[in-house]
Design a protein around this motif. Structure first.
Motif, PDB file in Angstrom:
ATOM      1  N   PHE A  64    -125.402 136.780  29.026  1.00 22.71           N
ATOM      2  CA  PHE A  64    -126.782 137.120  28.885  1.00 22.71           C
ATOM      3  C   PHE A  64    -127.570 136.721  29.797  1.00 22.71           C
ATOM      4  O   PHE A  64    -128.512 137.523  30.392  1.00 22.71           O
ATOM      5  N   ALA A  65    -127.635 135.536  30.383  1.00 24.68           N
ATOM      6  CA  ALA A  65    -128.113 135.066  31.522  1.00 24.68           C
ATOM      7  C   ALA A  65    -128.006 135.774  32.725  1.00 24.68           C
ATOM      8  O   ALA A  65    -129.021 136.091  33.608  1.00 24.68           O
ATOM      9  N   VAL A  66    -126.595 136.205  33.031  1.00 29.99           N
ATOM     10  CA  VAL A  66    -126.113 137.039  34.236  1.00 29.99           C
ATOM     11  C   VAL A  66    -126.760 138.511  34.194  1.00 29.99           C
ATOM     12  O   VAL A  66    -127.587 138.901  35.175  1.00 29.99           O
ATOM     13  N   VAL A  67    -126.753 138.942  33.042  1.00 32.41           N
ATOM     14  CA  VAL A  67    -127.535 140.277  33.032  1.00 32.41           C
ATOM     15  C   VAL A  67    -128.805 140.286  32.845  1.00 32.41           C
ATOM     16  O   VAL A  67    -129.469 141.157  33.497  1.00 32.41           O
ATOM     17  N   LEU A  68    -129.783 139.359  32.510  1.00 30.90           N
ATOM     18  CA  LEU A  68    -130.864 139.206  32.553  1.00 30.90           C
ATOM     19  C   LEU A  68    -131.394 139.169  33.857  1.00 30.90           C
ATOM     20  O   LEU A  68    -132.362 139.734  34.308  1.00 30.90           O
ATOM     21  N   GLN A  69    -130.769 138.355  34.862  1.00 32.72           N
ATOM     22  CA  GLN A  69    -131.091 138.186  36.259  1.00 32.72           C
ATOM     23  C   GLN A  69    -130.911 139.540  37.047  1.00 32.72           C
ATOM     24  O   GLN A  69    -131.638 139.734  37.847  1.00 32.72           O
ATOM     25  N   VAL A  70    -129.946 140.179  36.618  1.00 28.30           N
ATOM     26  CA  VAL A  70    -129.419 141.388  37.271  1.00 28.30           C
ATOM     27  C   VAL A  70    -130.411 142.609  37.217  1.00 28.30           C
ATOM     28  O   VAL A  70    -130.951 143.183  37.958  1.00 28.30           O
ATOM     29  N   PHE A  71    -130.851 142.614  35.791  1.00 33.84           N
ATOM     30  CA  PHE A  71    -131.741 143.645  35.706  1.00 33.84           C
ATOM     31  C   PHE A  71    -133.182 143.342  35.682  1.00 33.84           C
ATOM     32  O   PHE A  71    -134.171 144.239  35.851  1.00 33.84           O
ATOM     33  N   PHE A  72    -133.603 142.068  35.472  1.00 35.64           N
ATOM     34  CA  PHE A  72    -135.098 141.605  35.515  1.00 35.64           C
ATOM     35  C   PHE A  72    -135.334 140.566  36.552  1.00 35.64           C
ATOM     36  O   PHE A  72    -136.045 139.913  36.332  1.00 35.64           O
ATOM     37  N   GLY A  73    -134.391 140.693  37.559  1.00 37.06           N
ATOM     38  CA  GLY A  73    -134.827 139.543  38.623  1.00 37.06           C
ATOM     39  C   GLY A  73    -135.972 139.979  39.718  1.00 37.06           C
ATOM     40  O   GLY A  73    -136.851 140.764  39.213  1.00 37.06           O
ATOM     41  N   GLU A  74    -135.896 139.373  40.647  1.00 40.29           N
ATOM     42  CA  GLU A  74    -137.137 139.515  41.759  1.00 40.29           C
ATOM     43  C   GLU A  74    -137.209 141.138  42.018  1.00 40.29           C
ATOM     44  O   GLU A  74    -136.186 141.695  42.343  1.00 40.29           O
ATOM     45  N   ALA A  75    -138.412 141.543  42.316  1.00 41.65           N
ATOM     46  CA  ALA A  75    -138.447 142.931  42.522  1.00 41.65           C
ATOM     47  C   ALA A  75    -138.192 143.395  44.136  1.00 41.65           C
ATOM     48  O   ALA A  75    -138.406 141.874  44.717  1.00 41.65           O
ATOM     49  N   GLY A  76    -137.779 144.295  44.575  1.00 42.24           N
ATOM     50  CA  GLY A  76    -137.563 144.525  45.968  1.00 42.24           C
ATOM     51  C   GLY A  76    -136.029 144.207  46.234  1.00 42.24           C
ATOM     52  O   GLY A  76    -135.442 144.057  45.451  1.00 42.24           O
ATOM     53  N   GLY A  77    -135.882 144.044  47.772  1.00 47.00           N
ATOM     54  CA  GLY A  77    -134.591 143.876  48.047  1.00 47.00           C
ATOM     55  C   GLY A  77    -133.758 145.281  48.219  1.00 47.00           C
ATOM     56  O   GLY A  77    -134.346 146.338  48.578  1.00 47.00           O
ATOM     57  N   HIS A  78    -132.558 144.989  48.669  1.00 45.86           N
ATOM     58  CA  HIS A  78    -131.509 146.387  49.002  1.00 45.86           C
ATOM     59  C   HIS A  78    -130.885 146.987  47.764  1.00 45.86           C
ATOM     60  O   HIS A  78    -130.218 146.210  47.057  1.00 45.86           O
ATOM     61  N   PRO A  79    -131.411 147.886  47.408  1.00 43.16           N
ATOM     62  CA  PRO A  79    -131.010 148.767  45.996  1.00 43.16           C
ATOM     63  C   PRO A  79    -129.270 149.120  46.155  1.00 43.16           C
ATOM     64  O   PRO A  79    -129.040 149.801  47.303  1.00 43.16           O
ATOM     65  N   ILE A  80    -128.823 148.613  45.220  1.00 41.23           N
ATOM     66  CA  ILE A  80    -127.074 149.163  45.250  1.00 41.23           C
ATOM     67  C   ILE A  80    -126.914 150.329  44.106  1.00 41.23           C
ATOM     68  O   ILE A  80    -126.168 151.361  44.411  1.00 41.23           O
ATOM     69  N   VAL A  81    -127.513 150.114  42.723  1.00 41.79           N
ATOM     70  CA  VAL A  81    -127.554 151.356  41.852  1.00 41.79           C
ATOM     71  C   VAL A  81    -128.742 151.457  41.609  1.00 41.79           C
ATOM     72  O   VAL A  81    -129.876 150.702  41.101  1.00 41.79           O
ATOM     73  N   GLN A  82    -129.169 152.961  41.099  1.00 40.27           N
ATOM     74  CA  GLN A  82    -130.617 153.061  40.856  1.00 40.27           C
ATOM     75  C   GLN A  82    -130.402 154.379  39.569  1.00 40.27           C
ATOM     76  O   GLN A  82    -129.841 155.304  39.840  1.00 40.27           O
ATOM     77  N   TRP A  83    -131.065 153.831  38.319  1.00 43.91           N
ATOM     78  CA  TRP A  83    -130.851 154.724  37.254  1.00 43.91           C
ATOM     79  C   TRP A  83    -132.411 155.214  36.785  1.00 43.91           C
ATOM     80  O   TRP A  83    -132.743 154.056  35.777  1.00 43.91           O
ATOM     81  N   GLY A  84    -133.105 156.067  37.189  1.00 37.75           N
ATOM     82  CA  GLY A  84    -134.392 155.988  36.951  1.00 37.75           C
ATOM     83  C   GLY A  84    -135.287 154.869  37.243  1.00 37.75           C
ATOM     84  O   GLY A  84    -135.420 154.369  38.461  1.00 37.75           O
ATOM     85  N   PRO A  85    -135.956 154.144  36.205  1.00 33.46           N
ATOM     86  CA  PRO A  85    -136.669 152.843  36.761  1.00 33.46           C
ATOM     87  C   PRO A  85    -135.774 151.982  36.680  1.00 33.46           C
ATOM     88  O   PRO A  85    -136.609 150.646  37.095  1.00 33.46           O
ATOM     89  N   VAL A  86    -134.697 151.786  36.344  1.00 37.33           N
ATOM     90  CA  VAL A  86    -133.636 150.714  36.549  1.00 37.33           C
ATOM     91  C   VAL A  86    -132.990 150.567  37.797  1.00 37.33           C
ATOM     92  O   VAL A  86    -132.327 151.445  38.448  1.00 37.33           O
ATOM     93  N   VAL A  87    -133.308 149.488  38.511  1.00 37.12           N
ATOM     94  CA  VAL A  87    -132.800 149.337  39.861  1.00 37.12           C
ATOM     95  C   VAL A  87    -132.044 148.001  39.977  1.00 37.12           C
ATOM     96  O   VAL A  87    -132.722 146.982  39.616  1.00 37.12           O
ATOM     97  N   ILE A  88    -130.894 147.938  40.510  1.00 35.45           N
ATOM     98  CA  ILE A  88    -130.004 146.640  40.486  1.00 35.45           C
ATOM     99  C   ILE A  88    -129.842 146.631  42.217  1.00 35.45           C
ATOM    100  O   ILE A  88    -129.520 147.373  42.775  1.00 35.45           O
ATOM    101  N   THR A  89    -130.322 145.477  42.602  1.00 37.03           N
ATOM    102  CA  THR A  89    -130.318 145.118  44.173  1.00 37.03           C
ATOM    103  C   THR A  89    -129.323 144.183  44.473  1.00 37.03           C
ATOM    104  O   THR A  89    -128.785 143.307  43.620  1.00 37.03           O
ATOM    105  N   ARG A  90    -128.897 144.186  45.721  1.00 37.28           N
ATOM    106  CA  ARG A  90    -128.013 143.300  46.267  1.00 37.28           C
ATOM    107  C   ARG A  90    -128.384 141.877  46.025  1.00 37.28           C
ATOM    108  O   ARG A  90    -127.627 141.025  45.576  1.00 37.28           O
TER     109      ARG A  90
END
Length: 270
Positions: free
Chosen positions: A81-107
């Motif tokens: 839960f802690a890892v998933v929370l950090q991946v999806f709701f971490g700091e904005a910006g950065g280098h995107p790896i995957v993007q599904w609409g408003p959901v962006v996973i950054t490196r």
């Protein structure tokens, strides 16, 4: 049903090793120092060094690494839960790896999630290893001696140490009791893993009520047993084995301080 079988925190493994023979004050201070250093480490290299250090201590203490890692199992979903929370709701910006609409996973968020997850695992393993090599009686005596200076300002050192020791001691007992109650309720047709969140929460009531009743009964029986043995604690209490610091305790603390200082160094310094 296997949730409670993996709990290692609060258990003691009686093995004759140099780590077990250390003064409990040394082990408590070393654990507190490592916990503080874990929050100060800012690089993967530091976590890797502390992981190797804890693994070495476990081997010297003759604690199987597989058995030590079982302590993480009850906290697996909390870790996920802690890892998933950090991946999806971490700091904005950065280098995107995957993007599904408003959901962006950054490196950057994936890297931070891995770092925080590793740190959480080491926090659990550090405290678990301390309880595995320190008996409840030794832990009480060591903690009381460390808190003794605070008695001058009114802090009940002995009572605090006794409460913490009893709490740690009864964690495995209560979880074992919870597992027995769960099996008994399932034999009567209870379902703990079906339905929505509200349904599952209601299903826990037949588990929690007898568990609390059992806990209060155990606490009352323990208090009666201690009073029957004229236990008073605190002032004037003697010990069968008075605590003494030896050379090995000083050497152990120096090794922990050296490992902590090395973990706090930046990788470029190595």
């Amino acid at each position: 049903m296997d949730l409670f079988k993996g709990l290692v925190l609060g258990q003691y493994v009686p093995v004759d090793s140099i780590v077990h023979r250390l003064d409990p004050r040394t082990k408590i201070l070393a654990t507190v120092l490592l916990l503080g250093v874990l929050f100060g480490v800012g690089a993967f290299a530091g976590l890797a060094l502390l992981t190797a250090f804890l693994g070495g201590v476990a081997l010297i203490a003759r604690i199987g690494l597989r058995y030590l890692l079982r302590g993480i199992r009850p906290l697996f979903w909390l870790l996920v839960f802690a890892v998933v929370l950090q991946v999806f709701f971490g700091e904005a910006g950065g280098h995107p790896i995957v993007q599904w609409g408003p959901v962006v996973i950054t490196r950057e968020n994936v890297t931070q999630a891995a770092f925080y997850g590793w740190r959480l695992i080491l926090l659990v393993l550090s405290t678990t290893l301390m309880t595995l090599v320190t008996s409840p009686v030794e832990f009480t005596d060591g903690l009381e001696r460390l808190l003794r200076p605070l008695q001058r300002v009114g802090v009940p050192a002995h009572d605090l140490a006794m409460m913490m020791t009893i709490a740690l001691r009864f964690i495995p007992t209560l979880l074992e009791e919870a597992e027995k109650i769960m099996k008994a309720q399932m034999a009567r047709g209870a379902e703990f893993s079906r339905g929505g969140l509200v349904t599952r929460a209601r299903a826990l009531i037949p588990l929690l009520v007898p568990l609390f009743v059992s806990a209060f009964r155990r606490a009352d029986a323990l208090a009666v047993a201690m009073e029957a043995r004229c236990y008073r604690g605190g002032e004037g209490r003697t010990r069968m084995r008075p605590l003494e610091l030896h050379v090995r305790d000083v050497v152990a603390l120096l090794v922990v301080v050296a490992a902590s200082a090395a973990a706090l160094l930046r990788p470029a310094v190595w």
